[in-house]
Scaffold this motif. Sequence first.
Motif, PDB file in Angstrom:
ATOM      1  N   VAL A  24       0.853  -1.185   0.000  1.00 37.88           N
ATOM      2  CA  VAL A  24       0.000   0.000   0.000  1.00 37.88           C
ATOM      3  C   VAL A  24       0.892   1.239   0.000  1.00 37.88           C
ATOM      4  O   VAL A  24       1.727   1.405   0.888  1.00 37.88           O
ATOM      5  N   PRO A  25       0.723   2.125  -0.989  1.00 38.76           N
ATOM      6  CA  PRO A  25       1.615   3.291  -1.110  1.00 38.76           C
ATOM      7  C   PRO A  25       1.171   4.485  -0.266  1.00 38.76           C
ATOM      8  O   PRO A  25       0.804   5.534  -0.787  1.00 38.76           O
ATOM      9  N   PHE A  26       1.209   4.349   1.054  1.00 37.65           N
ATOM     10  CA  PHE A  26       0.892   5.504   1.875  1.00 37.65           C
ATOM     11  C   PHE A  26       2.181   6.185   2.325  1.00 37.65           C
ATOM     12  O   PHE A  26       3.242   5.573   2.365  1.00 37.65           O
ATOM     13  N   THR A  27       2.075   7.460   2.637  1.00 39.56           N
ATOM     14  CA  THR A  27       3.242   8.248   3.030  1.00 39.56           C
ATOM     15  C   THR A  27       3.173   8.556   4.524  1.00 39.56           C
ATOM     16  O   THR A  27       2.157   8.299   5.180  1.00 39.56           O
ATOM     17  N   GLU A  28       4.244   9.146   5.025  1.00 42.17           N
ATOM     18  CA  GLU A  28       4.248   9.534   6.434  1.00 42.17           C
ATOM     19  C   GLU A  28       3.246  10.650   6.687  1.00 42.17           C
ATOM     20  O   GLU A  28       2.731  10.796   7.788  1.00 42.17           O
ATOM     21  N   GLY A  29       2.967  11.452   5.667  1.00 44.19           N
ATOM     22  CA  GLY A  29       1.958  12.503   5.803  1.00 44.19           C
ATOM     23  C   GLY A  29       0.582  11.934   6.077  1.00 44.19           C
ATOM     24  O   GLY A  29      -0.229  12.543   6.768  1.00 44.19           O
ATOM     25  N   ASP A  30       0.308  10.754   5.517  1.00 42.22           N
ATOM     26  CA  ASP A  30      -0.978  10.105   5.793  1.00 42.22           C
ATOM     27  C   ASP A  30      -1.086   9.697   7.258  1.00 42.22           C
ATOM     28  O   ASP A  30      -2.173   9.662   7.819  1.00 42.22           O
ATOM     29  N   LEU A  31       0.042   9.369   7.881  1.00 36.99           N
ATOM     30  CA  LEU A  31       0.036   8.935   9.274  1.00 36.99           C
ATOM     31  C   LEU A  31      -0.007  10.107  10.252  1.00 36.99           C
ATOM     32  O   LEU A  31      -0.369   9.941  11.408  1.00 36.99           O
ATOM     33  N   LYS A  32       0.372  11.328   9.800  1.00 42.02           N
ATOM     34  CA  LYS A  32       0.400  12.488  10.685  1.00 42.02           C
ATOM     35  C   LYS A  32      -0.940  13.225  10.721  1.00 42.02           C
ATOM     36  O   LYS A  32      -1.141  14.077  11.557  1.00 42.02           O
ATOM     37  N   ASP A  33      -1.839  12.898   9.800  1.00 40.92           N
ATOM     38  CA  ASP A  33      -3.140  13.578   9.776  1.00 40.92           C
ATOM     39  C   ASP A  33      -3.993  13.136  10.961  1.00 40.92           C
ATOM     40  O   ASP A  33      -3.606  12.286  11.749  1.00 40.92           O
TER      41      ASP A  33
END
Length: 97
Positions: free
Chosen positions: A41-50
Motif C-alpha cells: 500500500v503506497p501511503f506516506t508519512e503525511g498520511d500517518l500524521k493527519d
Amino acid sequence: MLICGPKLAACGVVLSMWGVIMLAMLGIFFCTHSAVLIEDVPFTEGDLKDGNPPMKVYEVFNKVGYNCFIAAAVYVLLGAFSCFQVKLNKQKEYLVH
C-alpha cells in the motif's frame, strides 16, 4: 478482422482468465484491508500524521483495491478480444480446408 494467430489468441485467453482471477482476488483482499498486503500500500508519512491515521490508510487500501478491479475489467476486455480472435482463426481454418 484477423490480427492474431491461433496460438497467440489462445495464449491471450489463458492469460486473461488468470489476470481476471488474480486481480479480482487482490481487489477483494485490498478492499477488506488485509494486513498481509500492508507493504504493498503506497501511503506516506503525511498520511500517518493527519487526524485519523487508520482511516487514511484504509482509504489508500480501497483505492488500490479499486485499481485492481479496473485492471481486471481491462483483462476481461482483452479476453473477449482474444476469444473473438480464436473464433476468427477457427473460421479461417474451416474455410481453408
